[in-house]
Every structure is written in C-alpha cells, then in structure tokens.
Scaffold this active site. Structure first.
Site, mmCIF file in Angstrom:
data_model
loop_
_atom_site.group_PDB
_atom_site.id
_atom_site.type_symbol
_atom_site.label_atom_id
_atom_site.label_comp_id
_atom_site.label_asym_id
_atom_site.label_seq_id
_atom_site.Cartn_x
_atom_site.Cartn_y
_atom_site.Cartn_z
ATOM 1 C CG ASP A 38 -2.062 0.959 1.132
ATOM 2 O OD1 ASP A 38 -2.302 1.485 0.028
ATOM 3 O OD2 ASP A 38 -2.708 1.212 2.164
ATOM 4 C CG ASN B 176 -7.582 -2.572 -6.194
ATOM 5 O OD1 ASN B 176 -6.653 -3.343 -5.954
ATOM 6 N ND2 ASN B 176 -7.923 -1.606 -5.344
HETATM 7 C C1 FPP Z 1 -1.798 0.144 -3.342
HETATM 8 O O1 FPP Z 1 -1.372 1.485 -3.416
HETATM 9 C C2 FPP Z 1 -1.228 -0.644 -4.423
HETATM 10 C C3 FPP Z 1 -1.958 -1.282 -5.387
HETATM 11 C C4 FPP Z 1 -3.423 -1.257 -5.448
HETATM 12 C C5 FPP Z 1 -1.317 -2.035 -6.464
HETATM 13 C C6 FPP Z 1 -0.036 -2.735 -6.171
HETATM 14 C C7 FPP Z 1 0.620 -3.020 -7.461
HETATM 15 C C8 FPP Z 1 1.931 -2.973 -7.740
HETATM 16 C C9 FPP Z 1 2.993 -2.754 -6.743
HETATM 17 C C10 FPP Z 1 2.417 -3.162 -9.135
HETATM 18 C C11 FPP Z 1 2.072 -4.470 -9.809
HETATM 19 C C12 FPP Z 1 2.340 -5.669 -9.000
HETATM 20 C C13 FPP Z 1 3.043 -6.780 -9.341
HETATM 21 C C14 FPP Z 1 3.011 -7.933 -8.401
HETATM 22 C C15 FPP Z 1 3.830 -6.942 -10.548
HETATM 23 P P1 FPP Z 1 -2.475 2.620 -3.572
HETATM 24 O O2 FPP Z 1 -2.572 2.975 -5.003
HETATM 25 O O3 FPP Z 1 -3.756 2.216 -2.931
HETATM 26 O O4 FPP Z 1 -1.771 3.785 -2.745
HETATM 27 P P2 FPP Z 1 -2.453 4.937 -1.893
HETATM 28 O O5 FPP Z 1 -3.212 4.270 -0.774
HETATM 29 O O6 FPP Z 1 -1.280 5.735 -1.415
HETATM 30 O O7 FPP Z 1 -3.343 5.698 -2.830
#
Ligand code: FPP
Length: 263
Positions: A37, A85
């Site tokens: 996150d 998501n």
């Molecule tokens: C949460 O941060 C992260 C995600 C929803 C996606 C995670 C994906 C990756 C790291 C890239 C792809 C993964 C792989 C395994 C190749 P957020 O966007 O909710 O952050 P925020 O809470 O700060 O808005």
C-alpha cells in the site's frame, strides 16, 4: 535457500547485513503475506501521476521476491489487485495490468533461476485475456520448481474466496457432516499451503482490506509507515525480526515457538 544465501547476496557490512545477523534461522516464518500500500501517496509526494507509484512499486516487488526466496520462506503472497480495485479510473487499471504483464515477462527468468513456483490466486480468469494468458504461462513454466511458492493475489477478495471455496465444496459433493475447517481449507485458493505466519502492511494503515480472511486467523501483523515503493530487503528483515520476538499462543496460555517449519 537459506539465511546464508541471503547474507552472500546482500552488501557486507551494510544495514541489511546487520539485520540479517539478528535473524534466528530456526524461526523464519513459513509464509509471509504483504498488503502493498502507499503507491499513490509515494507518487503524490513527488508531484507525479499515481501510476508512477505503481511503476516504482515493481522494484519493491522484485527486491521482496528475491529476498524472500533467499531467506528461505516457503510462501510469499503479495496483494496486487483486489476485487474492489476495478472501481479505480480505467487508465489506472490498465496501467496496473500492463505493469503486471511486463513484470511477468521480464522476471520469469529470475523466478526460474531462483527455483520459485509462481501462482495467481483470486479470480484471475476475469482479468484481460492477454494478462490471464501471461499468468497461465508463468504458472506453467514454473510449475516444476521446488523452492519458494510466490502467490500474487489478483482480482482477489477474501470474502469472494470463501464463497468460491463453499461453491467448490458443494460441487465436489462434500457432505455437511464431513465438513470441518481442515476439509474446507482444501477448497481455498491456497489449498495445501501453510497459513501466513506474518502479515505485513505498508503505508501505516491498520486494516486487513479483505485479504486472506480465512488464512490470517492467527497471523502476526506488522505495519510499517514505509510506502510500498520504498520497501526493500531491510524492511522485510525488520518485520521478520519483530515477528521472531512475538509470543504466539493461538488462543491458549502456552507460548508456541514461532514457525515450526523453518528451514
Ligand atoms: C496500493 O497502493 C497498491 C496497489 C493497489 C497495487 C499494487 C501493485 C503494484 C505494486 C504493481 C504491480 C504488482 C506486481 C506484483 C507486478 P495505492 O494505489 O492504494 O496507494 P495509496 O493508498 O497511497 O493511494
């Protein structure tokens, strides 16, 4: 792999080396699950579009997978895309899908070299066809590997998993009288794998966000303020060291040694 292999891989004399020296080899968690996150906040802090946070998050994924395999985990599970998501803007979802495809293409050799077995858990069949195809390829190419199991949770929801497991149990003709917790867990996406010993969440949020709801019943939880794109070997080792100091009682009064399955 083993702690020695991890120590051979990290720079000698640095902070990671000092942390690795504190890890107790007999108490390595068998399964670590991570809620990645903070990608959006990482990007916002740099006045960049949100997707740049996801792009930078890939380096953290790469580092975490390699560290975990060398540390000797049996299973690493990363939460990459939840059933919720899909509510994100279409462009963000499509960048996430292309990052995933790219990651699988570029990292397949590393997975093979490190004897890692890759699995997608969730409802990956509902992802775009090209991504699903890439996932199936990566699963097939790594299926004979005998080292760490690397699960990516994609189009994943903990409640959805329990519903899917109930449907599968019914389809398999399991009778109500023979259904107990052990039998039910054979229908989960993680069937045959140990439950997570340690659940890590980055970016300081204190939520489980519908992740592995059944499996984390007795997991130790470790939350760091570090945002996912900044998460590295050092943070994973900090989490493992903190885990090794926990007193696990599983609802009883007698302490159970952490991670009996350590290599
Ligand atoms: C949460 O941060 C992260 C995600 C929803 C996606 C995670 C994906 C990756 C790291 C890239 C792809 C993964 C792989 C395994 C190749 P957020 O966007 O909710 O952050 P925020 O809470 O700060 O808005």
């Amino acid at each position: 792999m083993s702690l020695d292999q991890l120590r051979a891989w990290i720079p000698p004399g640095g902070p990671e080396d000092a942390l690795a020296g504190q890890v107790i080899p007999e108490r390595i968690p068998r399964h670590v699950a991570i809620i990645m996150d903070g990608n959006g906040r990482w990007a916002a802090q740099r006045h960049l579009p949100r997707v740049e946070g996801h792009r930078a998050g890939i380096d953290a994924v790469r580092d975490t997978v390699e560290t975990s395999a060398r540390l000797g985990l049996d299973v690493l599970t990363l939460y990459a895309f939840s059933v919720e998501n899909w509510k994100r803007p279409k462009t963000e979802v499509s960048v996430l899908m292309s990052l995933l495809r790219r990651y699988l293409r570029l990292e397949l050799d590393t997975l093979l070299r490190n004897n890692i077995r890759f699995t997608a858990i969730g409802r990956p069949n509902e992802l775009p066809e090209d991504v699903y195809h890439e996932l199936l390829q990566a699963e097939a190419r790594t299926s004979r590997n005998t080292g760490m199991r690397f699960n990516i949770a994609l189009n994943y929801g903990g409640r959805a998993e329990i519903v899917d497991a109930a449907r599968r149990a019914i389809e398999a003709g399991v009778s109500p009288s023979s259904l107990d917790e052990a039998r039910f867990s054979e229908f989960l996406y993680t069937a045959g794998q140990p439950d997570p010993d340690l659940l890590i969440r980055t970016s300081g949020e204190m939520r489980v966000s519908n992740f592995l709801l059944w499996q984390i019943a007795y997991a130790e939880i470790w939350v760091t303020d570090t945002l996912w794109p900044d998460f590295r070997c050092q943070h994973l080792l900090e989490a493992v060291i903190a885990y090794q100091k926990r007193d696990r009682r599983y609802g009883g009064i007698v302490s159970v040694p952490v991670a009996a399955g350590a290599k």
